[in-house]
Scaffold this active site. Structure first.
Site, PDB file in Angstrom:
ATOM      1  N   GLN A   1       2.164  -6.091  -3.081  1.00  0.00           N
ATOM      2  CA  GLN A   1       2.602  -6.148  -1.679  1.00  0.00           C
ATOM      3  C   GLN A   1       3.926  -5.375  -1.511  1.00  0.00           C
ATOM      4  O   GLN A   1       4.115  -4.401  -2.216  1.00  0.00           O
ATOM      5  CB  GLN A   1       2.725  -7.610  -1.189  1.00  0.00           C
TER       6      GLN A   1
ATOM      7  N   ASP B   1       0.810  -1.229   0.000  1.00  0.00           N
ATOM      8  CA  ASP B   1       0.000   0.000   0.000  1.00  0.00           C
ATOM      9  C   ASP B   1       0.838   1.273   0.000  1.00  0.00           C
ATOM     10  O   ASP B   1       0.410   2.321   0.496  1.00  0.00           O
ATOM     11  CB  ASP B   1      -0.965   0.032   1.209  1.00  0.00           C
TER      12      ASP B   1
ATOM     13  N   GLY C   1      -4.449  -4.353  -3.783  1.00  0.00           N
ATOM     14  CA  GLY C   1      -5.443  -3.323  -4.118  1.00  0.00           C
ATOM     15  C   GLY C   1      -4.654  -2.095  -4.507  1.00  0.00           C
ATOM     16  O   GLY C   1      -4.066  -1.442  -3.645  1.00  0.00           O
ATOM     17  N   HIS C   2      -4.567  -1.821  -5.781  1.00  0.00           N
ATOM     18  CA  HIS C   2      -3.746  -0.710  -6.282  1.00  0.00           C
ATOM     19  C   HIS C   2      -4.666   0.397  -6.781  1.00  0.00           C
ATOM     20  O   HIS C   2      -5.492   0.169  -7.662  1.00  0.00           O
ATOM     21  CB  HIS C   2      -2.815  -1.196  -7.413  1.00  0.00           C
TER      22      HIS C   2
ATOM     23  N   LYS D   1       1.942   2.168  -5.045  1.00  0.00           N
ATOM     24  CA  LYS D   1       2.484   1.584  -6.292  1.00  0.00           C
ATOM     25  C   LYS D   1       1.573   1.880  -7.474  1.00  0.00           C
ATOM     26  O   LYS D   1       2.033   2.208  -8.568  1.00  0.00           O
ATOM     27  CB  LYS D   1       2.656   0.057  -6.129  1.00  0.00           C
TER      28      LYS D   1
END
Ligand code: GDP
Ligand code: IMO
Ligand code: MG
Length: 423
Positions: free
Chosen positions: A223, A13, A40-41, A16
Site C-alpha cells: 500500500q 500501486d 498487487g505488486h 513498488k
C-alpha cells in the site's frame, strides 16, 4: 547498508514491485511486513508478468530469500495458490520462502465480513479489495485472531475456528448475510498445511540473526503512506501501518537496524477505492493518464482514479517516513500528454496550506497547480540523467526541493532495463 525499507508514498500501486525486483539482485532477504493479499505488486521480466499479493516481489530473483513477516495477514489458500502459480511460471520459491508463525490468518468469515460491512456502509463504502483485511486486523487488535502457528496444532485450531466462527456468524446474520461453515473453513485452512508446514517458522528470530550477520535485508512495503491507518486519509485507508514503523513492527527488526528508507512515487498520482484525492483530474486528461499508464488495479482490475502529482501530499509522506531517496516511477506515461502540472500547495477556505490536513478539510481542498510544460519523447533514449528531457529534469528538481529527499531513480517503463539511476 544492511537493512533498507521501501515504502509507497501515495495511495499504493506506485510501482513498488518493479523497484523491489530491480533492487533484489543486491539484496539477500526480502520481507513483507504488513498488509495482505490486498497488495498487487507487478514484476515484469521479458515477456512474463508476475503479480504478487503475499509473496515478496524480490523472489523473482532466484538467489533471494523471501519472508512473510509477523505483521502480514495471510490467507493460507491464496498463499498456496500464489506459490503454485509462481512455480508454474518457472519461479521455484518453496525452499526459499519463510512464513511467520505469528502472522494472523485471513479466514472465510473475514472475507465474508469485509463484503457485508462494505454493503452495510452503502454510499459510504470504502471500496476495499474484499480480501478480508479490515476484519482480520480488527480481530488481531481485539485479541481474538487466529495465527499461522495455530495451524500446526490441528485439533486446537479446529476448536478455535468453531468458537470464533460461531461468533462471526452471529455478526454476519445481524448484517443479513449467509453464515460460513466453520468446519469447511477449518478443512480448507488445514488442507494448506502440507504445503505451508515447511515454511512456517519464527521469522523474527531468523531476521534478527540475519541482521546480526550483516546480511542485506529489504523490507517491502505494501500500500502507501496515504493509506496508512494512522497517517493516511482516514477512514479511507487500509487497516495496517504502511508507514516505515509498520515495517519494523511487522518484521521484528529494531528501528536502529534501518540504514536507508527508499520511497516510491509515480510522476503523477492514482488512487483506487473511495476517499479524498485533492489532485484528481476529470474528463479527457484523466482518461488519457489511465489509458497510457494502464491504470487498472493489479488485485481487483478496478480502474484507478488519476490526477497530477501532489507535492503537498508527497512532502508529508516523505517527512513522516524519513525517506532518504525517492524512486520516481512511470515518468514515460507523461510523454506526449501535453503540458503537465503539479500541485504545489492547497487552498482551504481561502487560506494557503502546505501541510497535509487530517479529516474533512481534505474534502474542501482547492489544489493550486503549477504548469511545467510538455515532456518530449525520450523513452528508450539511453539511461543517463542528462538525457532526460528538460521538463522531466525540472520536475525532479522541484520534487527534491520540496521534499529534501534525493530522487535517485527515474523509471521510464515497466521493464528492469527501463530504470535510470541518478549518480
Ligand atoms: P505496486 O503495487 O506499487 O507494486 O504497483 P502495481 O504493480 O500495482 O502497479 C504499477 C504498474 O505500473 C504495474 O503494471 C507495473 O508493471 C507498471 N510500471 C512500473 N514502473 C513503470 C514505469 O516506469 N513505466 C510504466 N509505463 N509502467 C510502470
Ligand atoms: P499495493 O501494495 C492500492 C486500497 C483499497 C481501498 C482501501 C482499503 O498494491 O500498493 P483494504 O482491502 O485494504 O481494506 O482496502 O485501500 N488498497 C490499495 N490501493 N494499492 C494497494 O496495494 C492497496 N491495498 C489496499 O482500494 O481503497
Ligand atoms: Mg499494486
Amino acid at each position: 547498508m544492511s537493512v533498507s525499507a521501501l515504502v509507497g508514498l501515495q495511495w499504493g500501486d506506485e510501482g513498488k514491485g518493479k523497484i523491489v525486483d530491480v533492487l533484489s539482485r543486491s539484496v539477500e532477504i526480502i520481507v513483507r511486513a504488513q498488509g495482505g493479499a490486498n497488495a498487487g505488486h507487478t514484476v515484469k521480466v521479458g515477456d512474463k508478468t508476475h503479480i504478487l499479493h503475499l509473496v515478496p516481489s524480490g523472489v523473482i530473483e532466484p538467489r533471494s530469500v523471501g519472508v512473510i513477516g509477523n505483521g502480514v495477514v495471510v490467507d493460507p489458500v491464496q498463499l498456496v495458490k500464489e506459490i503454485k502459480n509462481l512455480e508454474a511460471a518457472g519461479v521455484a520459491v518453496r525452499n526459499r520462502l519463510l512464513l511467520s508463525d505469528r502472522a494472523h490468518l485471513v479466514l472465510g468469515w473475514h472475507k465474508a465480513l469485509d463484503v457485508a460491512l462494505e454493503v452495510a456502509r452503502g454510499a459510504q463504502a470504502l471500496g476495499t479489495t474484499k480480501r478480508g483485511i479490515g476484519p482480520t486486523y480488527s480481530d488481531k487488535a481485539s485479541r481474538s485472531g487466529i495465527r499461522v502457528g495455530d495451524l500446526l496444532r490441528p485439533d486446537q485450531f479446529r476448536a478455535r475456528v468453531r468458537e470464533e466462527g460461531g461468533l462471526r456468524n452471529r455478526l454476519l446474520a445481524a448484517l443479513g448475510h449467509a453464515p460460513v461453515d466453520p468446519e469447511a473453513v477449518a478443512d480448507e485452512a488445514l488442507q494448506t498445511l502440507d504445503d505451508l508446514r515447511p515454511l512456517i517458522t519464527d521469522t523474527v528470530a531468523f531476521l534478527l540473526q540475519a541482521h546480526a550477520a550483516d546480511r542485506h535485508i529489504l523490507l517491502e512495503g505494501a500500500q502507501g503512506a496515504l493509506l496508512d491507518v494512522d497517517l493516511g486519509t482516514y477512514p479511507f485507508v487500509t487497516s495496517s501501518n504502511c508507514h516505515v514503523g509498520g515495517l519494523l513492527a511487522g518484521s521484528g527488526l529494531p528501528p536502529r537496524a534501518l540504514d536507508r528508507v527508499l520511497g516510491v512515487s509515480k510522476a503523477y498520482c492514482t488512487r483506487v477505492g473511495a476517499g479524498p484525492f485533492p489532485s484528481e483530474l476529470q474528463g479527457p486528461l484523466e482518461s488519457a493518464l489511465r489509458e497510457r499508464g494502464r491504470e487498472f488495479g493489479a488485485t481487483t482490475g478496478r480502474p484507478r482514479r488519476c490526477g497530477w502529482l501532489d507535492l503537498v501530499a508527497l512532502r508529508y509522506a516523505v517527512l513522516t517516513n524519513g525517506v532518504d531517496e525517492i524512486a520516481l516511477m512511470k515518468s514515460d506515461v507523461l510523454v506526449g500528454l501535453g503540458p503537465i502540472s503539479v500541485v504545489t500547495h492547497y487552498r482551504i477556505d481561502g487560506q494557503v496550506h502546505r501541510d497535509f490536513p487530517a479529516g474533512e478539510a481534505l474534502g474542501r481542498v482547492e489544489p493550486v497547480l503549477r504548469e511545467l510544460g510538455p515532456i518530449e519523447d525520450f523513452v528508450g533514449r539511453g539511461s543517463t540523467e542528462t538525457e532526460l528531457p528538460r521538463v522531466l529534469r525540472d520536475l525532479v528538481a522541484l520534487i527534491e526541493d520540496e521534499t529534501r529527499a534525493r530522487v535517485s531513480v527515474v523509471s521510464v517503463g515497466p521493464e528492469r532495463s527501463q530504470t535510470i539511476f541518478r549518480s
